[in-house]
Design an enzyme around this catalytic site. Structure first.
Site, mmCIF file in Angstrom:
data_model
loop_
_atom_site.group_PDB
_atom_site.id
_atom_site.type_symbol
_atom_site.label_atom_id
_atom_site.label_comp_id
_atom_site.label_asym_id
_atom_site.label_seq_id
_atom_site.Cartn_x
_atom_site.Cartn_y
_atom_site.Cartn_z
ATOM 1 N N CYS A 20 -8.033 17.310 16.040
ATOM 2 C CA CYS A 20 -7.534 18.674 15.793
ATOM 3 C C CYS A 20 -6.043 18.736 16.090
ATOM 4 C CB CYS A 20 -8.284 19.678 16.662
ATOM 5 S SG CYS A 20 -7.952 19.466 18.418
ATOM 6 N N CYS A 45 -4.259 16.790 21.092
ATOM 7 C CA CYS A 45 -3.631 15.821 22.004
ATOM 8 C C CYS A 45 -2.148 15.675 21.683
ATOM 9 C CB CYS A 45 -4.348 14.473 21.914
ATOM 10 S SG CYS A 45 -6.023 14.533 22.563
ATOM 11 N N CYS A 76 -11.932 12.306 21.838
ATOM 12 C CA CYS A 76 -12.444 11.863 20.526
ATOM 13 C C CYS A 76 -12.155 10.385 20.310
ATOM 14 C CB CYS A 76 -11.821 12.679 19.400
ATOM 15 S SG CYS A 76 -12.121 14.436 19.546
ATOM 16 N N CYS A 96 -10.150 16.645 26.935
ATOM 17 C CA CYS A 96 -9.976 17.307 25.645
ATOM 18 C C CYS A 96 -9.137 18.562 25.821
ATOM 19 C CB CYS A 96 -11.361 17.671 25.087
ATOM 20 S SG CYS A 96 -11.356 18.451 23.471
ATOM 21 N N HIS A 152 -16.114 17.663 41.331
ATOM 22 C CA HIS A 152 -16.926 18.365 42.327
ATOM 23 C C HIS A 152 -16.462 18.098 43.763
ATOM 24 C CE1 HIS A 152 -20.677 20.296 43.537
ATOM 25 N NE2 HIS A 152 -21.115 19.224 44.156
ATOM 26 N N CYS A 206 -13.259 20.270 44.401
ATOM 27 C CA CYS A 206 -13.283 21.657 43.918
ATOM 28 C C CYS A 206 -13.230 22.653 45.071
ATOM 29 C CB CYS A 206 -14.569 21.870 43.113
ATOM 30 S SG CYS A 206 -14.729 23.553 42.499
ATOM 31 N N CYS A 222 -19.531 29.310 43.280
ATOM 32 C CA CYS A 222 -19.695 28.116 42.445
ATOM 33 C C CYS A 222 -20.144 28.475 41.029
ATOM 34 C CB CYS A 222 -20.738 27.209 43.099
ATOM 35 S SG CYS A 222 -21.247 25.848 42.051
ATOM 36 N N CYS A 225 -21.244 24.636 34.857
ATOM 37 C CA CYS A 225 -20.248 23.655 35.332
ATOM 38 C C CYS A 225 -20.865 22.258 35.477
ATOM 39 C CB CYS A 225 -19.657 24.098 36.664
ATOM 40 S SG CYS A 225 -18.357 22.969 37.215
ATOM 41 N N CYS A 233 -8.537 16.589 37.559
ATOM 42 C CA CYS A 233 -8.059 17.938 37.199
ATOM 43 C C CYS A 233 -7.935 18.878 38.403
ATOM 44 C CB CYS A 233 -8.997 18.580 36.174
ATOM 45 S SG CYS A 233 -9.304 17.563 34.739
ATOM 46 N N CYS A 236 -9.432 24.472 34.513
ATOM 47 C CA CYS A 236 -10.624 25.199 34.067
ATOM 48 C C CYS A 236 -11.297 26.005 35.186
ATOM 49 C CB CYS A 236 -11.632 24.226 33.458
ATOM 50 S SG CYS A 236 -10.891 23.142 32.219
ATOM 51 N N CYS A 290 -16.465 23.351 34.484
ATOM 52 C CA CYS A 290 -16.024 22.092 33.869
ATOM 53 C C CYS A 290 -17.019 21.727 32.767
ATOM 54 C CB CYS A 290 -15.974 21.004 34.944
ATOM 55 S SG CYS A 290 -15.732 19.347 34.267
ATOM 56 N N CYS A 312 -15.404 17.107 29.921
ATOM 57 C CA CYS A 312 -14.730 16.523 28.753
ATOM 58 C C CYS A 312 -14.152 15.131 29.032
ATOM 59 C CB CYS A 312 -13.659 17.461 28.210
ATOM 60 S SG CYS A 312 -12.156 17.544 29.186
HETATM 61 S S1 SF4 Z 1 -17.670 25.029 40.386
HETATM 62 FE FE1 SF4 Z 1 -18.472 23.098 39.509
HETATM 63 S S2 SF4 Z 1 -17.257 21.481 40.444
HETATM 64 FE FE2 SF4 Z 1 -16.947 23.353 41.655
HETATM 65 S S3 SF4 Z 1 -18.463 23.213 43.281
HETATM 66 FE FE3 SF4 Z 1 -19.422 24.376 41.640
HETATM 67 S S4 SF4 Z 1 -20.516 22.820 40.408
HETATM 68 FE FE4 SF4 Z 1 -19.062 21.730 41.722
HETATM 69 S S1 SF4 Z 2 -13.536 20.426 31.309
HETATM 70 FE FE1 SF4 Z 2 -13.568 19.360 33.331
HETATM 71 S S2 SF4 Z 2 -12.722 17.295 32.922
HETATM 72 FE FE2 SF4 Z 2 -12.195 18.618 31.163
HETATM 73 S S3 SF4 Z 2 -10.145 19.443 31.633
HETATM 74 FE FE3 SF4 Z 2 -11.633 20.955 32.408
HETATM 75 S S4 SF4 Z 2 -11.987 20.397 34.564
HETATM 76 FE FE4 SF4 Z 2 -10.994 18.621 33.555
#
Ligand code: SF4
Ligand code: SF4
Length: 311
Positions: free
Chosen positions: A43, A46, A138, A170, A208, A211, A235, A241, A250, A262, A269, A272
């Site tokens: 797309c 990138c 991709c 992505c 995780h 986070c 969470c 997620c 990230c 994200c 999440c 990706c």
């Molecule tokens: S938001 Fe997602 S990465 Fe963060 S603690 Fe919850 S499950 Fe884990």
């Molecule tokens: S979807 Fe998950 S791995 Fe992809 S950019 Fe967001 S936090 Fe990072």
């Protein structure tokens, strides 16, 4: 050189040392390292991520020192001129090959460039490339197109006899791309990779485990209503997620020049950075997927222990 924090650590250098090492390496080279950037089933996201790095000084240094010979979205040339430059560069060899987008295997006609199958271009450019980088989800593993009918695969399913550096997410994270190119220019080799071709310096830890919502996962406080201020920081597992199954930095590096990412924006999440994104992570915004059920089963079985117990 903020792009290179992970790179410097892997090389055992301070960021300042890395900066001078890269500058020296680049100064010693009279010719700019040539780059061929191909786009297949993509797309151009990138490319946009890459182009977003044009203004900061660090990326300017790198871009000024690279010679991007062929890039279908960014190059000024077109038609026979562009094709001649491509052919000359391929013939000379020694370039960095960046591939964006997946390659169809069900039928070549799903992706033709200038009347040629994209698959052939990947095979051809792979032969004399000094380094091959699969840019984005991709090109690394098939990504979103792999959820469609084209039999989309990543570069390493087409080029099997040479190492391919996979930079999923992505789109690609520009720090990952610039840092990987820097690593190659400085050392002449690929950075240490995990068993699915990703640089360990960027994909070595679970989202995780870094986070800021982790306390709430450990205590089973899952956000169910985005409009409830009381749940704001809880969470996002119930919102789909996949951070417990996703290796990427990230949560630490963040996106858009460190602004946010994200999960801190309130979106789970999507995984990706993993090979089975997109299909294997869907549905994305609920906990109804096989993947989400598996995460919860592992939590209940004590296989995802609370962070304080993990240490
Ligand atoms: S938001 Fe997602 S990465 Fe963060 S603690 Fe919850 S499950 Fe884990
Ligand atoms: S979807 Fe998950 S791995 Fe992809 S950019 Fe967001 S936090 Fe990072």
């Amino acid at each position: 050189m903020k792009y290179c924090a992970g790179t410097a650590a892997v090389l055992g250098l301070s960021e300042l040392e890395l900066f001078s090492k890269v500058s020296e390496a680049l100064a010693a080279s009279s010719a700019k390292p040539p780059v061929i950037w191909l786009e297949g089933q993509d797309c151009a996201g990138c490319t946009i991520s890459f182009a977003g790095a044009l203004n900061p000084p660090a990326s300017s240094l790198i871009l000024d020192k690279l010679s991007i010979r062929y890039h279908e979205t960014l190059m000024a040339g077109a038609g026979y001129l562009a094709e001649a430059t491509y052919e000359e560069t391929v013939k000379a060899g020694g370039y960095v090959l960046c591939v964006e987008g997946s390659i169809p295997t069900a039928d070549d006609r799903f992706c033709m460039v200038g009347g040629r199958p994209f698959r052939e271009m990947v095979e051809e450019t792979g032969e004399k490339a000094a380094a091959i980088i699969a840019v984005g989800a991709c090109a690394a593993y098939g990504g979103i197109p792999a959820a469609g009918p084209t039999g989309a695969v990543g570069v390493n399913k087409i080029i099997k006899h040479k190492p391919v550096i996979n930079l999923p997410t992505c789109p690609v994270h520009v720090d990952h791309l610039v840092g990987t190119v820097l690593y190659f220019l400085t050392t002449g080799k690929a950075p240490p990779l995990d068993d699915i071709g990703r640089p360990k310096m960027y994909f070595g830890e679970l989202i995780h485990d870094n986070c800021r919502r982790r306390y709430y996962f450990d205590n089973e406080m899952f956000l169910t209503d985005w409009n409830d201020p009381a749940q704001k920081n809880w969470c996002l597992y119930e919102k789909g997620c996949k951070g417990p199954d996703t290796y990427a930095d990230c949560a630490v590096r963040r996106w858009n020049d460190g602004q946010n990412y994200c999960i801190d924006c309130g979106a789970g999440c999507m995984g990706c950075a993993e090979p089975d994104f997109y299909d294997g992570m869907s549905p994305l915004y609920t906990a109804e997927s096989e993947r989400s059920r598996n995460i919860m089963a592992r939590k209940k079985a004590g296989l995802i222990p609370p962070l304080e117990k993990k240490a």
